[in-house]
Design a protein around this motif. Sequence first.
Motif, mmCIF file in Angstrom:
data_model
loop_
_atom_site.group_PDB
_atom_site.id
_atom_site.type_symbol
_atom_site.label_atom_id
_atom_site.label_comp_id
_atom_site.label_asym_id
_atom_site.label_seq_id
_atom_site.Cartn_x
_atom_site.Cartn_y
_atom_site.Cartn_z
ATOM 1 N N UNK A 95 2.442 8.281 -10.727
ATOM 2 C CA UNK A 95 2.618 9.072 -9.503
ATOM 3 C C UNK A 95 1.440 8.730 -8.600
ATOM 4 N N UNK A 96 1.742 8.219 -7.414
ATOM 5 C CA UNK A 96 0.714 7.803 -6.466
ATOM 6 C C UNK A 96 0.364 8.973 -5.552
ATOM 7 N N UNK A 97 -0.924 9.138 -5.307
ATOM 8 C CA UNK A 97 -1.410 10.283 -4.521
ATOM 9 C C UNK A 97 -1.947 9.843 -3.168
ATOM 10 N N UNK A 109 0.850 -1.188 0.000
ATOM 11 C CA UNK A 109 0.000 0.000 0.000
ATOM 12 C C UNK A 109 0.891 1.245 0.000
ATOM 13 N N UNK A 110 0.283 2.381 -0.292
ATOM 14 C CA UNK A 110 1.040 3.634 -0.309
ATOM 15 C C UNK A 110 1.635 3.919 1.070
ATOM 16 N N UNK A 111 0.858 3.666 2.143
ATOM 17 C CA UNK A 111 1.404 3.923 3.497
ATOM 18 C C UNK A 111 2.590 3.017 3.811
ATOM 19 N N UNK A 112 2.522 1.750 3.382
ATOM 20 C CA UNK A 112 3.645 0.827 3.615
ATOM 21 C C UNK A 112 4.879 1.286 2.836
ATOM 22 N N UNK A 113 4.665 1.711 1.591
ATOM 23 C CA UNK A 113 5.782 2.192 0.766
ATOM 24 C C UNK A 113 6.417 3.427 1.408
ATOM 25 N N UNK A 114 5.593 4.371 1.815
ATOM 26 C CA UNK A 114 6.111 5.594 2.459
ATOM 27 C C UNK A 114 6.920 5.260 3.703
ATOM 28 N N UNK A 115 6.421 4.327 4.517
ATOM 29 C CA UNK A 115 7.120 3.942 5.751
ATOM 30 C C UNK A 115 8.458 3.282 5.445
ATOM 31 N N UNK A 116 8.511 2.471 4.383
ATOM 32 C CA UNK A 116 9.764 1.799 4.022
ATOM 33 C C UNK A 116 10.775 2.763 3.409
ATOM 34 N N UNK A 117 10.302 3.850 2.813
ATOM 35 C CA UNK A 117 11.201 4.846 2.223
ATOM 36 C C UNK A 117 11.632 5.922 3.215
ATOM 37 N N UNK A 165 0.492 14.303 -4.809
ATOM 38 C CA UNK A 165 1.459 13.332 -5.337
ATOM 39 C C UNK A 165 2.538 13.083 -4.290
ATOM 40 N N UNK A 166 2.668 11.827 -3.852
ATOM 41 C CA UNK A 166 3.618 11.490 -2.776
ATOM 42 C C UNK A 166 4.719 10.537 -3.218
ATOM 43 N N UNK A 193 8.214 11.678 -3.436
ATOM 44 C CA UNK A 193 8.096 12.950 -4.129
ATOM 45 C C UNK A 193 7.907 14.062 -3.104
ATOM 46 N N UNK A 194 8.362 15.242 -3.449
ATOM 47 C CA UNK A 194 8.117 16.408 -2.617
ATOM 48 C C UNK A 194 6.640 16.761 -2.782
ATOM 49 N N UNK A 195 5.844 16.762 -1.703
ATOM 50 C CA UNK A 195 4.414 17.021 -1.832
ATOM 51 C C UNK A 195 4.078 18.414 -2.370
ATOM 52 N N UNK A 196 4.989 19.361 -2.216
ATOM 53 C CA UNK A 196 4.729 20.728 -2.686
ATOM 54 C C UNK A 196 4.970 20.881 -4.181
ATOM 55 N N UNK A 197 5.972 20.140 -4.706
ATOM 56 C CA UNK A 197 6.324 20.303 -6.114
ATOM 57 C C UNK A 197 5.917 19.109 -6.976
ATOM 58 N N UNK A 198 5.711 17.942 -6.357
ATOM 59 C CA UNK A 198 5.416 16.737 -7.131
ATOM 60 C C UNK A 198 6.648 16.175 -7.818
#
Length: 197
Positions: A80-82, A16-24, A87-88, A110-115
Amino acid sequence: VDLSDIHETAKERWLTISEIEALLNLSTTVLPIQTQRPTLPPPSGTLILYNRSATRDYKNDGHHWTKKRNSKKIREDHVKLRVEGVKRIAGCYVHHEMIPSFHRRGYHLLNPETGMAVVTPKIPGMKGSNRNLKDENKAEELPSLILIHYLDTVQAQAQAAKRASMTYNANTEARAKNQMMGSGGALVTQHSSALGL
Protein backbone atom coordinates in the motif's frame (compact mmCIF):
# COMPACT_ATOMS: atom_id res chain seq x y z
CA VAL A 1 1.70 15.96 -13.18
CA ASP A 2 2.85 16.03 -16.81
CA LEU A 3 1.70 12.84 -18.56
CA SER A 4 2.60 13.92 -22.11
CA ASP A 5 5.69 11.66 -22.24
CA ILE A 6 4.37 8.91 -19.97
CA HIS A 7 4.88 6.07 -22.48
CA GLU A 8 8.61 6.88 -22.80
CA THR A 9 8.88 7.30 -19.04
CA ALA A 10 7.28 3.87 -18.50
CA LYS A 11 10.05 2.27 -20.59
CA GLU A 12 12.77 3.77 -18.36
CA ARG A 13 11.51 3.48 -14.77
CA TRP A 14 8.66 2.64 -12.43
CA LEU A 15 6.07 5.39 -12.20
CA THR A 16 5.81 7.76 -9.25
CA ILE A 17 2.79 7.77 -6.96
CA SER A 18 1.57 11.07 -8.48
CA GLU A 19 1.84 9.66 -12.02
CA ILE A 20 -0.04 6.51 -10.97
CA GLU A 21 -2.79 8.56 -9.29
CA ALA A 22 -3.16 10.75 -12.40
CA LEU A 23 -3.41 7.71 -14.69
CA LEU A 24 -6.06 6.12 -12.44
CA ASN A 25 -8.14 9.30 -12.39
CA LEU A 26 -10.79 9.39 -15.15
CA SER A 27 -10.46 13.17 -15.52
CA THR A 28 -6.66 13.19 -15.98
CA THR A 29 -5.70 9.85 -17.52
CA VAL A 30 -4.19 9.82 -21.01
CA LEU A 31 -4.62 6.06 -21.40
CA PRO A 32 -7.61 4.42 -23.06
CA ILE A 33 -9.55 1.99 -20.86
CA GLN A 34 -9.12 -1.55 -22.14
CA THR A 35 -11.83 -4.17 -21.71
CA GLN A 36 -9.92 -7.12 -23.19
CA ARG A 37 -6.61 -8.63 -22.20
CA PRO A 38 -3.73 -8.50 -24.71
CA THR A 39 -3.44 -11.26 -27.29
CA LEU A 40 0.39 -11.27 -27.03
CA PRO A 41 2.56 -10.97 -23.89
CA PRO A 42 3.14 -7.21 -23.34
CA PRO A 43 6.77 -6.06 -23.63
CA SER A 44 8.73 -4.00 -21.11
CA GLY A 45 7.46 -0.45 -20.76
CA THR A 46 3.84 -1.30 -21.55
CA LEU A 47 1.12 0.54 -19.62
CA ILE A 48 -2.44 -0.79 -19.72
CA LEU A 49 -5.46 0.69 -17.99
CA TYR A 50 -8.21 -1.87 -17.43
CA ASN A 51 -11.78 -1.74 -16.30
CA ARG A 52 -11.57 -4.56 -13.73
CA SER A 53 -15.31 -5.18 -13.89
CA ALA A 54 -15.18 -5.79 -17.64
CA THR A 55 -11.78 -7.54 -17.81
CA ARG A 56 -11.59 -10.02 -14.98
CA ASP A 57 -8.92 -12.11 -16.74
CA TYR A 58 -6.41 -9.26 -17.24
CA LYS A 59 -3.77 -11.25 -15.31
CA ASN A 60 -3.76 -13.93 -18.05
CA ASP A 61 -1.29 -11.96 -20.16
CA GLY A 62 0.77 -14.78 -21.73
CA HIS A 63 3.81 -14.33 -19.43
CA HIS A 64 5.04 -17.01 -17.03
CA TRP A 65 5.12 -15.55 -13.53
CA THR A 66 6.76 -17.02 -10.42
CA LYS A 67 4.42 -19.36 -8.56
CA LYS A 68 3.96 -19.77 -4.83
CA ARG A 69 6.00 -22.58 -3.32
CA ASN A 70 4.23 -25.93 -3.82
CA SER A 71 1.32 -24.24 -5.58
CA LYS A 72 0.00 -23.48 -9.04
CA LYS A 73 -0.99 -19.95 -7.96
CA ILE A 74 1.14 -16.94 -8.89
CA ARG A 75 3.08 -15.37 -6.03
CA GLU A 76 1.84 -11.81 -5.55
CA ASP A 77 3.53 -9.25 -3.31
CA HIS A 78 1.00 -6.69 -2.03
CA VAL A 79 1.87 -3.16 -0.93
CA LYS A 80 0.00 0.00 0.00
CA LEU A 81 1.62 3.24 -1.17
CA ARG A 82 1.23 6.32 1.01
CA VAL A 83 1.05 10.03 0.25
CA GLU A 84 1.80 12.17 3.31
CA GLY A 85 1.17 9.18 5.58
CA VAL A 86 -2.20 8.30 4.00
CA LYS A 87 -2.68 5.02 2.10
CA ARG A 88 -3.63 6.06 -1.45
CA ILE A 89 -2.73 3.20 -3.82
CA ALA A 90 -2.73 -0.58 -3.53
CA GLY A 91 -0.02 -2.33 -5.51
CA CYS A 92 0.41 -5.94 -6.55
CA TYR A 93 3.86 -7.01 -7.79
CA VAL A 94 4.70 -10.23 -9.62
CA HIS A 95 8.02 -11.49 -10.93
CA HIS A 96 8.81 -13.33 -14.17
CA GLU A 97 9.61 -17.01 -13.84
CA MET A 98 12.51 -17.02 -16.35
CA ILE A 99 13.66 -13.38 -16.59
CA PRO A 100 14.60 -12.16 -13.07
CA SER A 101 14.63 -8.50 -14.14
CA PHE A 102 11.11 -8.56 -15.66
CA HIS A 103 8.12 -7.62 -13.47
CA ARG A 104 4.45 -6.67 -13.62
CA ARG A 105 2.94 -4.16 -11.24
CA GLY A 106 -0.76 -3.51 -10.85
CA TYR A 107 -2.18 -0.47 -9.07
CA HIS A 108 -5.65 0.66 -7.99
CA LEU A 109 -6.81 3.58 -5.86
CA LEU A 110 -7.63 3.32 -2.18
CA ASN A 111 -10.15 5.34 -0.22
CA PRO A 112 -7.94 7.67 1.87
CA GLU A 113 -10.36 7.51 4.81
CA THR A 114 -10.59 3.71 5.05
CA GLY A 115 -7.44 2.48 3.28
CA MET A 116 -9.68 0.05 1.38
CA ALA A 117 -10.27 -0.24 -2.37
CA VAL A 118 -12.22 2.66 -3.83
CA VAL A 119 -15.85 1.72 -4.33
CA THR A 120 -16.90 3.30 -7.58
CA PRO A 121 -19.91 5.53 -7.11
CA LYS A 122 -23.01 5.28 -9.23
CA ILE A 123 -23.93 8.39 -11.17
CA PRO A 124 -27.60 8.80 -12.09
CA GLY A 125 -28.25 9.05 -15.84
CA MET A 126 -24.58 8.66 -16.82
CA LYS A 127 -24.21 7.34 -20.34
CA GLY A 128 -21.42 4.92 -21.20
CA SER A 129 -20.19 2.79 -24.07
CA ASN A 130 -21.36 -0.41 -22.37
CA ARG A 131 -24.78 1.02 -21.54
CA ASN A 132 -27.60 -1.48 -21.86
CA LEU A 133 -30.01 0.12 -19.39
CA LYS A 134 -33.47 0.91 -20.71
CA ASP A 135 -34.27 3.54 -18.12
CA GLU A 136 -31.98 6.59 -18.50
CA ASN A 137 -32.67 7.60 -14.91
CA LYS A 138 -31.05 4.44 -13.54
CA ALA A 139 -27.56 4.83 -12.15
CA GLU A 140 -24.56 3.35 -13.94
CA GLU A 141 -21.29 2.40 -12.30
CA LEU A 142 -18.08 4.11 -13.27
CA PRO A 143 -15.32 1.70 -14.28
CA SER A 144 -13.21 0.18 -11.52
CA LEU A 145 -9.75 0.96 -12.87
CA ILE A 146 -6.48 -0.90 -12.48
CA LEU A 147 -3.21 0.25 -14.04
CA ILE A 148 -0.78 -2.45 -15.16
CA HIS A 149 2.89 -1.64 -15.81
CA TYR A 150 5.36 -4.15 -17.27
CA LEU A 151 9.05 -3.39 -16.83
CA ASP A 152 12.35 -5.17 -17.39
CA THR A 153 14.65 -3.21 -15.07
CA VAL A 154 17.80 -4.07 -17.06
CA GLN A 155 16.22 -2.84 -20.32
CA ALA A 156 14.87 0.21 -18.46
CA GLN A 157 18.38 1.20 -17.28
CA ALA A 158 19.73 0.83 -20.82
CA GLN A 159 16.83 2.86 -22.24
CA ALA A 160 17.32 5.63 -19.65
CA ALA A 161 21.07 5.73 -20.32
CA LYS A 162 20.47 5.90 -24.08
CA ARG A 163 18.01 8.78 -23.68
CA ALA A 164 20.37 10.64 -21.31
CA SER A 165 23.22 10.17 -23.79
CA MET A 166 21.10 11.46 -26.68
CA THR A 167 20.05 14.49 -24.61
CA TYR A 168 23.66 15.15 -23.58
CA ASN A 169 24.89 14.84 -27.20
CA ALA A 170 22.15 17.17 -28.45
CA ASN A 171 22.98 19.76 -25.77
CA THR A 172 26.74 19.49 -26.45
CA GLU A 173 26.17 19.84 -30.18
CA ALA A 174 23.96 22.91 -29.65
CA ARG A 175 26.58 24.53 -27.37
CA ALA A 176 29.36 23.82 -29.87
CA LYS A 177 27.27 25.26 -32.70
CA ASN A 178 26.53 28.41 -30.65
CA GLN A 179 30.23 28.81 -29.82
CA MET A 180 31.23 28.37 -33.47
CA MET A 181 28.60 30.89 -34.56
CA GLY A 182 29.85 33.36 -31.95
CA SER A 183 33.56 32.92 -32.71
CA GLY A 184 32.91 32.54 -36.45
CA GLY A 185 31.14 35.90 -36.46
CA ALA A 186 34.11 37.48 -34.67
CA LEU A 187 36.52 35.95 -37.18
CA VAL A 188 34.52 37.24 -40.11
CA THR A 189 34.47 40.75 -38.57
CA GLN A 190 38.25 40.67 -37.93
CA HIS A 191 38.94 39.39 -41.46
CA SER A 192 36.70 42.07 -43.01
CA SER A 193 38.40 44.90 -41.07
CA ALA A 194 41.87 43.58 -42.00
CA LEU A 195 40.89 43.80 -45.65
CA GLY A 196 39.62 47.34 -45.11
CA LEU A 197 35.99 46.42 -45.80
